[in-house]
Design a protein around this motif. Structure first.
Motif, PDB file in Angstrom:
ATOM      1  N   GLU A  92     -37.974  13.420 -13.270  1.00 61.58           N
ATOM      2  CA  GLU A  92     -38.048  12.924 -14.644  1.00 61.58           C
ATOM      3  C   GLU A  92     -37.543  11.488 -14.742  1.00 61.58           C
ATOM      4  O   GLU A  92     -36.424  11.179 -14.340  1.00 61.58           O
ATOM      5  CB  GLU A  92     -37.242  13.828 -15.579  1.00 61.58           C
ATOM      6  CG  GLU A  92     -37.523  13.578 -17.036  1.00 61.58           C
ATOM      7  CD  GLU A  92     -39.009  13.568 -17.387  1.00 61.58           C
ATOM      8  OE1 GLU A  92     -39.429  12.648 -18.123  1.00 61.58           O
ATOM      9  OE2 GLU A  92     -39.754  14.449 -16.928  1.00 61.58           O
ATOM     10  N   TRP A  93     -38.400  10.624 -15.208  1.00 60.21           N
ATOM     11  CA  TRP A  93     -38.061   9.236 -15.519  1.00 60.21           C
ATOM     12  C   TRP A  93     -38.558   8.934 -16.920  1.00 60.21           C
ATOM     13  O   TRP A  93     -39.634   9.378 -17.310  1.00 60.21           O
ATOM     14  CB  TRP A  93     -38.763   8.264 -14.553  1.00 60.21           C
ATOM     15  CG  TRP A  93     -38.085   8.091 -13.241  1.00 60.21           C
ATOM     16  CD1 TRP A  93     -38.289   8.832 -12.111  1.00 60.21           C
ATOM     17  CD2 TRP A  93     -37.090   7.126 -12.900  1.00 60.21           C
ATOM     18  NE1 TRP A  93     -37.488   8.379 -11.096  1.00 60.21           N
ATOM     19  CE2 TRP A  93     -36.744   7.323 -11.556  1.00 60.21           C
ATOM     20  CE3 TRP A  93     -36.472   6.105 -13.610  1.00 60.21           C
ATOM     21  CZ2 TRP A  93     -35.796   6.543 -10.898  1.00 60.21           C
ATOM     22  CZ3 TRP A  93     -35.527   5.323 -12.957  1.00 60.21           C
ATOM     23  CH2 TRP A  93     -35.195   5.548 -11.613  1.00 60.21           C
ATOM     24  N   ASP A  94     -37.761   8.195 -17.667  1.00 62.29           N
ATOM     25  CA  ASP A  94     -38.202   7.656 -18.947  1.00 62.29           C
ATOM     26  C   ASP A  94     -37.684   6.220 -19.033  1.00 62.29           C
ATOM     27  O   ASP A  94     -36.977   5.749 -18.134  1.00 62.29           O
ATOM     28  CB  ASP A  94     -37.724   8.516 -20.126  1.00 62.29           C
ATOM     29  CG  ASP A  94     -36.215   8.663 -20.204  1.00 62.29           C
ATOM     30  OD1 ASP A  94     -35.477   7.820 -19.635  1.00 62.29           O
ATOM     31  OD2 ASP A  94     -35.751   9.627 -20.836  1.00 62.29           O
ATOM     32  N   ALA A  95     -38.040   5.531 -20.085  1.00 63.36           N
ATOM     33  CA  ALA A  95     -37.656   4.117 -20.210  1.00 63.36           C
ATOM     34  C   ALA A  95     -36.133   3.951 -20.187  1.00 63.36           C
ATOM     35  O   ALA A  95     -35.629   2.982 -19.616  1.00 63.36           O
ATOM     36  CB  ALA A  95     -38.259   3.516 -21.480  1.00 63.36           C
ATOM     37  N   ASP A  96     -35.396   4.897 -20.788  1.00 67.49           N
ATOM     38  CA  ASP A  96     -33.935   4.796 -20.773  1.00 67.49           C
ATOM     39  C   ASP A  96     -33.379   4.887 -19.352  1.00 67.49           C
ATOM     40  O   ASP A  96     -32.476   4.134 -18.986  1.00 67.49           O
ATOM     41  CB  ASP A  96     -33.301   5.880 -21.643  1.00 67.49           C
ATOM     42  CG  ASP A  96     -33.483   5.620 -23.120  1.00 67.49           C
ATOM     43  OD1 ASP A  96     -33.669   4.447 -23.511  1.00 67.49           O
ATOM     44  OD2 ASP A  96     -33.443   6.598 -23.895  1.00 67.49           O
ATOM     45  N   ARG A  97     -33.922   5.789 -18.545  1.00 68.04           N
ATOM     46  CA  ARG A  97     -33.453   5.910 -17.164  1.00 68.04           C
ATOM     47  C   ARG A  97     -33.806   4.646 -16.371  1.00 68.04           C
ATOM     48  O   ARG A  97     -33.009   4.179 -15.560  1.00 68.04           O
ATOM     49  CB  ARG A  97     -34.041   7.150 -16.487  1.00 68.04           C
ATOM     50  CG  ARG A  97     -33.509   7.321 -15.080  1.00 68.04           C
ATOM     51  CD  ARG A  97     -33.965   8.591 -14.412  1.00 68.04           C
ATOM     52  NE  ARG A  97     -33.456   8.637 -13.040  1.00 68.04           N
ATOM     53  CZ  ARG A  97     -33.809   9.517 -12.156  1.00 68.04           C
ATOM     54  NH1 ARG A  97     -34.673  10.481 -12.458  1.00 68.04           N
ATOM     55  NH2 ARG A  97     -33.315   9.487 -10.932  1.00 68.04           N
ATOM     56  N   VAL A  98     -34.985   4.089 -16.598  1.00 67.66           N
ATOM     57  CA  VAL A  98     -35.364   2.840 -15.936  1.00 67.66           C
ATOM     58  C   VAL A  98     -34.353   1.751 -16.292  1.00 67.66           C
ATOM     59  O   VAL A  98     -33.880   1.016 -15.426  1.00 67.66           O
ATOM     60  CB  VAL A  98     -36.803   2.418 -16.306  1.00 67.66           C
ATOM     61  CG1 VAL A  98     -37.103   0.998 -15.857  1.00 67.66           C
ATOM     62  CG2 VAL A  98     -37.812   3.395 -15.725  1.00 67.66           C
ATOM     63  N   ARG A  99     -33.997   1.676 -17.567  1.00 69.55           N
ATOM     64  CA  ARG A  99     -33.044   0.659 -18.018  1.00 69.55           C
ATOM     65  C   ARG A  99     -31.668   0.878 -17.378  1.00 69.55           C
ATOM     66  O   ARG A  99     -31.048  -0.065 -16.881  1.00 69.55           O
ATOM     67  CB  ARG A  99     -32.934   0.713 -19.543  1.00 69.55           C
ATOM     68  CG  ARG A  99     -32.482  -0.547 -20.201  1.00 69.55           C
ATOM     69  CD  ARG A  99     -32.667  -0.527 -21.729  1.00 69.55           C
ATOM     70  NE  ARG A  99     -34.048  -0.304 -22.111  1.00 69.55           N
ATOM     71  CZ  ARG A  99     -34.515   0.832 -22.691  1.00 69.55           C
ATOM     72  NH1 ARG A  99     -33.696   1.826 -22.971  1.00 69.55           N
ATOM     73  NH2 ARG A  99     -35.778   0.956 -22.991  1.00 69.55           N
ATOM     74  N   ARG A 100     -31.197   2.120 -17.361  1.00 73.81           N
ATOM     75  CA  ARG A 100     -29.871   2.419 -16.798  1.00 73.81           C
ATOM     76  C   ARG A 100     -29.812   2.203 -15.291  1.00 73.81           C
ATOM     77  O   ARG A 100     -28.836   1.666 -14.771  1.00 73.81           O
ATOM     78  CB  ARG A 100     -29.496   3.882 -17.078  1.00 73.81           C
ATOM     79  CG  ARG A 100     -28.946   4.170 -18.431  1.00 73.81           C
ATOM     80  CD  ARG A 100     -28.350   5.577 -18.519  1.00 73.81           C
ATOM     81  NE  ARG A 100     -29.106   6.615 -17.835  1.00 73.81           N
ATOM     82  CZ  ARG A 100     -30.143   7.294 -18.352  1.00 73.81           C
ATOM     83  NH1 ARG A 100     -30.564   7.019 -19.569  1.00 73.81           N
ATOM     84  NH2 ARG A 100     -30.752   8.231 -17.662  1.00 73.81           N
ATOM     85  N   ASN A 101     -30.838   2.644 -14.582  1.00 68.84           N
ATOM     86  CA  ASN A 101     -30.797   2.672 -13.119  1.00 68.84           C
ATOM     87  C   ASN A 101     -31.483   1.493 -12.430  1.00 68.84           C
ATOM     88  O   ASN A 101     -31.281   1.293 -11.232  1.00 68.84           O
ATOM     89  CB  ASN A 101     -31.410   3.972 -12.599  1.00 68.84           C
ATOM     90  CG  ASN A 101     -30.587   5.167 -12.982  1.00 68.84           C
ATOM     91  OD1 ASN A 101     -29.439   5.291 -12.592  1.00 68.84           O
ATOM     92  ND2 ASN A 101     -31.169   6.058 -13.774  1.00 68.84           N
ATOM     93  N   LEU A 102     -32.291   0.753 -13.174  1.00 65.10           N
ATOM     94  CA  LEU A 102     -33.042  -0.326 -12.542  1.00 65.10           C
ATOM     95  C   LEU A 102     -32.902  -1.634 -13.308  1.00 65.10           C
ATOM     96  O   LEU A 102     -32.147  -2.511 -12.906  1.00 65.10           O
ATOM     97  CB  LEU A 102     -34.518   0.068 -12.380  1.00 65.10           C
ATOM     98  CG  LEU A 102     -34.782   1.291 -11.487  1.00 65.10           C
ATOM     99  CD1 LEU A 102     -36.255   1.667 -11.504  1.00 65.10           C
ATOM    100  CD2 LEU A 102     -34.290   1.046 -10.086  1.00 65.10           C
ATOM    101  N   THR A 103     -33.628  -1.790 -14.402  1.00 67.13           N
ATOM    102  CA  THR A 103     -33.680  -3.096 -15.070  1.00 67.13           C
ATOM    103  C   THR A 103     -32.339  -3.544 -15.638  1.00 67.13           C
ATOM    104  O   THR A 103     -32.102  -4.744 -15.758  1.00 67.13           O
ATOM    105  CB  THR A 103     -34.745  -3.108 -16.188  1.00 67.13           C
ATOM    106  OG1 THR A 103     -34.434  -2.076 -17.133  1.00 67.13           O
ATOM    107  CG2 THR A 103     -36.139  -2.898 -15.622  1.00 67.13           C
ATOM    108  N   GLY A 104     -31.459  -2.618 -15.967  1.00 59.28           N
ATOM    109  CA  GLY A 104     -30.146  -2.974 -16.499  1.00 59.28           C
ATOM    110  C   GLY A 104     -29.000  -2.633 -15.579  1.00 59.28           C
ATOM    111  O   GLY A 104     -27.834  -2.784 -15.953  1.00 59.28           O
ATOM    112  N   ALA A 105     -29.286  -2.188 -14.373  1.00 56.99           N
ATOM    113  CA  ALA A 105     -28.234  -1.785 -13.435  1.00 56.99           C
ATOM    114  C   ALA A 105     -27.590  -3.017 -12.793  1.00 56.99           C
ATOM    115  O   ALA A 105     -28.298  -3.934 -12.371  1.00 56.99           O
ATOM    116  CB  ALA A 105     -28.816  -0.877 -12.354  1.00 56.99           C
TER     117      ALA A 105
END
Length: 181
Positions: free
Chosen positions: A54-67
């Motif tokens: 499961e990936w959603d935009a929030d997880r992308v932000r937390r783990n990738l683009t905003g990590a």
């Protein structure tokens, strides 16, 4: 060392030099570029389909683009949508002087077109821009297509547990058997 849900540590691969990187080759209808916030849902879709997690935009932000440990996230776009992604992660405590090629994925409908290779090469170029001297990645035994790509890109198996040599033998034998078909 990453241990996914199935409980087996991931296999480590290393690329010992960034001096001989290939060019980023893509047909004109594709573009490889740094991701922005508008790409987060597309990145989530690609990773959800590529990894069946499961990936959603929030997880992308937390783990990738905003990590804080991720320097940059790259995407390949096709027909206005995200078709592939990979991230340039920095983990100096675990891998000093090397970048960590992170969360590489290609949407199923775009596989077989060299998009995964292009986005990985872009990340490797980023590591070179940062002055790093090599790259690492972790992968799973069953991701044979990905392992084949990483080998082509100059990564080598890097055993770190007592079971890794046997696991690598099985992976490389499976790749060889595929080639013979």
């Amino acid at each position: 060392m990453t241990v996914p849900e199935h409980g087996v540590p991931q296999l480590l691969m290393e690329r010992h030099s960034l001096t001989d990187l290939p060019e980023i080759g893509l047909p004109a209808k594709y573009e490889v570029r740094a991701a922005d916030t508008a790409d987060e849902e597309g990145i989530a879709r690609v990773l959800r389909l590529a990894f069946d997690v499961e990936w959603d935009a929030d997880r992308v932000r937390r783990n990738l683009t905003g990590a804080p440990d991720v320097d940059s996230v790259y995407v390949v776009t096709a027909a206005g949508q995200v078709a592939a992604t990979a991230s340039a992660r920095l983990a100096p405590g675990s891998f000093p002087g090397r970048g960590y090629l992170h969360w590489v994925g290609v949407a199923p409908e775009w596989r077989g077109r060299g998009l995964g290779a292009a986005v990985c090469v872009r990340v490797l170029h980023r590591f070179a821009e940062l002055g790093l001297n090599g790259a690492v990645l972790e992968t799973d035994d069953h991701r044979l297509d990905a392992v084949r790509l990483y080998l082509r890109l100059g990564f080598e198996p890097s055993p770190r547990t007592e079971t890794d040599p046997g696991r690598w033998d099985a992976v490389l034998n499976a790749l060889e058997a595929r080639k013979e078909r």
